[in-house]
Write a protein that holds these residues in place. Sequence first.
Motif, PDB file in Angstrom:
ATOM      1  N   LEU A 120      -0.046   6.945   9.289  1.00 58.71           N
ATOM      2  CA  LEU A 120      -1.314   7.220   8.626  1.00 58.71           C
ATOM      3  C   LEU A 120      -1.354   6.574   7.251  1.00 58.71           C
ATOM      4  O   LEU A 120      -2.409   6.176   6.768  1.00 58.71           O
ATOM      5  N   ILE A 121      -0.177   6.431   6.631  1.00 56.43           N
ATOM      6  CA  ILE A 121      -0.090   5.936   5.263  1.00 56.43           C
ATOM      7  C   ILE A 121       0.259   4.460   5.205  1.00 56.43           C
ATOM      8  O   ILE A 121      -0.343   3.701   4.447  1.00 56.43           O
ATOM      9  N   THR A 122       1.230   4.025   6.003  1.00 55.82           N
ATOM     10  CA  THR A 122       1.710   2.650   5.877  1.00 55.82           C
ATOM     11  C   THR A 122       2.277   2.139   7.184  1.00 55.82           C
ATOM     12  O   THR A 122       2.723   2.919   8.034  1.00 55.82           O
ATOM     13  N   SER A 123       2.275   0.825   7.349  1.00 56.81           N
ATOM     14  CA  SER A 123       2.885   0.180   8.505  1.00 56.81           C
ATOM     15  C   SER A 123       4.328  -0.207   8.234  1.00 56.81           C
ATOM     16  O   SER A 123       5.036  -0.642   9.135  1.00 56.81           O
ATOM     17  N   ARG A 124       4.753  -0.053   6.983  1.00 58.13           N
ATOM     18  CA  ARG A 124       6.120  -0.420   6.632  1.00 58.13           C
ATOM     19  C   ARG A 124       7.088   0.718   6.934  1.00 58.13           C
ATOM     20  O   ARG A 124       6.688   1.821   7.302  1.00 58.13           O
ATOM     21  N   TRP A 158      -7.548  -9.420  -6.408  1.00 61.01           N
ATOM     22  CA  TRP A 158      -6.691 -10.486  -6.915  1.00 61.01           C
ATOM     23  C   TRP A 158      -5.503  -9.919  -7.690  1.00 61.01           C
ATOM     24  O   TRP A 158      -4.367 -10.361  -7.522  1.00 61.01           O
ATOM     25  N   LEU A 159      -5.763  -8.921  -8.523  1.00 67.03           N
ATOM     26  CA  LEU A 159      -4.695  -8.338  -9.334  1.00 67.03           C
ATOM     27  C   LEU A 159      -3.699  -7.525  -8.512  1.00 67.03           C
ATOM     28  O   LEU A 159      -2.579  -7.282  -8.968  1.00 67.03           O
ATOM     29  N   THR A 160      -4.099  -7.099  -7.333  1.00 67.09           N
ATOM     30  CA  THR A 160      -3.196  -6.311  -6.484  1.00 67.09           C
ATOM     31  C   THR A 160      -2.672  -7.111  -5.300  1.00 67.09           C
ATOM     32  O   THR A 160      -2.025  -6.552  -4.413  1.00 67.09           O
ATOM     33  N   LYS A 161      -2.929  -8.397  -5.288  1.00 65.21           N
ATOM     34  CA  LYS A 161      -2.455  -9.239  -4.194  1.00 65.21           C
ATOM     35  C   LYS A 161      -0.938  -9.177  -4.113  1.00 65.21           C
ATOM     36  O   LYS A 161      -0.252  -9.324  -5.129  1.00 65.21           O
ATOM     37  N   PRO A 162      -0.371  -8.937  -2.926  1.00 63.08           N
ATOM     38  CA  PRO A 162       1.091  -8.867  -2.809  1.00 63.08           C
ATOM     39  C   PRO A 162       1.750 -10.151  -3.283  1.00 63.08           C
ATOM     40  O   PRO A 162       1.356 -11.247  -2.908  1.00 63.08           O
ATOM     41  N   ARG A 163       2.727 -10.004  -4.146  1.00 60.81           N
ATOM     42  CA  ARG A 163       3.442 -11.165  -4.680  1.00 60.81           C
ATOM     43  C   ARG A 163       4.754 -11.431  -3.956  1.00 60.81           C
ATOM     44  O   ARG A 163       5.304 -12.515  -4.022  1.00 60.81           O
ATOM     45  N   LYS A 164       5.276 -10.398  -3.278  1.00 61.08           N
ATOM     46  CA  LYS A 164       6.556 -10.531  -2.594  1.00 61.08           C
ATOM     47  C   LYS A 164       6.353 -10.412  -1.100  1.00 61.08           C
ATOM     48  O   LYS A 164       5.459  -9.743  -0.621  1.00 61.08           O
ATOM     49  N   GLU A 165       7.239 -11.046  -0.351  1.00 64.40           N
ATOM     50  CA  GLU A 165       7.153 -10.995   1.091  1.00 64.40           C
ATOM     51  C   GLU A 165       7.301  -9.573   1.624  1.00 64.40           C
ATOM     52  O   GLU A 165       6.685  -9.186   2.595  1.00 64.40           O
ATOM     53  N   SER A 166       8.113  -8.752   0.902  1.00 65.63           N
ATOM     54  CA  SER A 166       8.331  -7.372   1.340  1.00 65.63           C
ATOM     55  C   SER A 166       7.057  -6.553   1.238  1.00 65.63           C
ATOM     56  O   SER A 166       6.885  -5.556   1.935  1.00 65.63           O
ATOM     57  N   GLU A 167       6.121  -6.980   0.372  1.00 66.15           N
ATOM     58  CA  GLU A 167       4.867  -6.256   0.222  1.00 66.15           C
ATOM     59  C   GLU A 167       3.862  -6.654   1.286  1.00 66.15           C
ATOM     60  O   GLU A 167       2.841  -6.000   1.463  1.00 66.15           O
ATOM     61  N   ARG A 168       4.155  -7.743   2.012  1.00 63.75           N
ATOM     62  CA  ARG A 168       3.246  -8.209   3.055  1.00 63.75           C
ATOM     63  C   ARG A 168       3.658  -7.709   4.432  1.00 63.75           C
ATOM     64  O   ARG A 168       2.866  -7.722   5.361  1.00 63.75           O
ATOM     65  N   ALA A 169       4.917  -7.326   4.564  1.00 68.24           N
ATOM     66  CA  ALA A 169       5.450  -6.976   5.873  1.00 68.24           C
ATOM     67  C   ALA A 169       4.797  -5.723   6.442  1.00 68.24           C
ATOM     68  O   ALA A 169       4.344  -4.870   5.724  1.00 68.24           O
TER      69      ALA A 169
END
Length: 300
Positions: free
Chosen positions: A102-106, A289-300
């Motif tokens: 419900l909260i996250t896919s990670r 734009w300011l919250t765009k994931p900068r690291k790959e771990s934030e995109r997974a």
Amino acid sequence: MFESPFTARHHLGDSASASEFKPRIWRWLLGTTIIVIFWQAGGVALILAAAKFFGVPVEDLETFPDVAPWKAAFITLISFVPLFFVVPILYRLLLQLPFKRLITSREKVSYQRIWHGFIVMSALVVPLSAIDLLLNGEDYTYTFDLALFWPYLFIALTLLPIQTTAEEFFFRGWLLRWVSSGRLPIWLVVFINSSLFALPHMFNPEVKDYYLIAFIYFTSMGAMLTIATLRDKSLELASGAHFANNFLTGVLVTYQDSALPSAALLMSGELDWIGSTVTAVLMVPLFLWLTKPRKESERA
């Protein structure tokens, strides 16, 4: 390109079956009906119980005349407690999906992303409020009262996260997952979900006769949080940003007839719906734009 949130099978483990990810539509319909009824009926019951406890007459529950802000906030925010609990419970029992989904896919909930959303939203709201204060200082009244502020701050830090998280659970957790099942184009998913988010806000006292412009305002804010949720495949950013917006309204600058009782530092007159809506629309791309994931771990 945005993907439907929480859809990748591997995030739930190898033992999960494909059917777990596509509950039948009757489950969504039944669950949504139960959620709305439980939220409204349970919320009203808690409001009446809290009002009776604090000795606030029923006829005063809309405007809270001569009621301490922290008491008014408690009575208002306690109504979201049923929503806060019923959505996760039905997510697990009716949809048969793990609560974490419900909260996250990670693998884990990222409290860093929650704080990221809170900080970015604050960084946008505070300067804009300061600029408006400098340009239109005559429209503001200094209303800070330390004796009223401390108990209000306690209520804001305990019940406001419940209110904002409960709304995120329902609108961008439950409803967004239902709408973003892969059958609709992403722009329509965002529009439907943000419109559903805007509709309950049309009953806020500050809306009055500004229904169309207020709808655009709340839809814009909802779209911002919906796109962030779809992009991140999590509620973390939306939860942090939603709390920041409501918290700052309660303690920094509020406005006349606000739906949220406040012990803010400053109060303005009626909300400038046109200016607020233009600002909200402009904030959408900036926040994303300011919250765009900068690291790959934030995109997974």
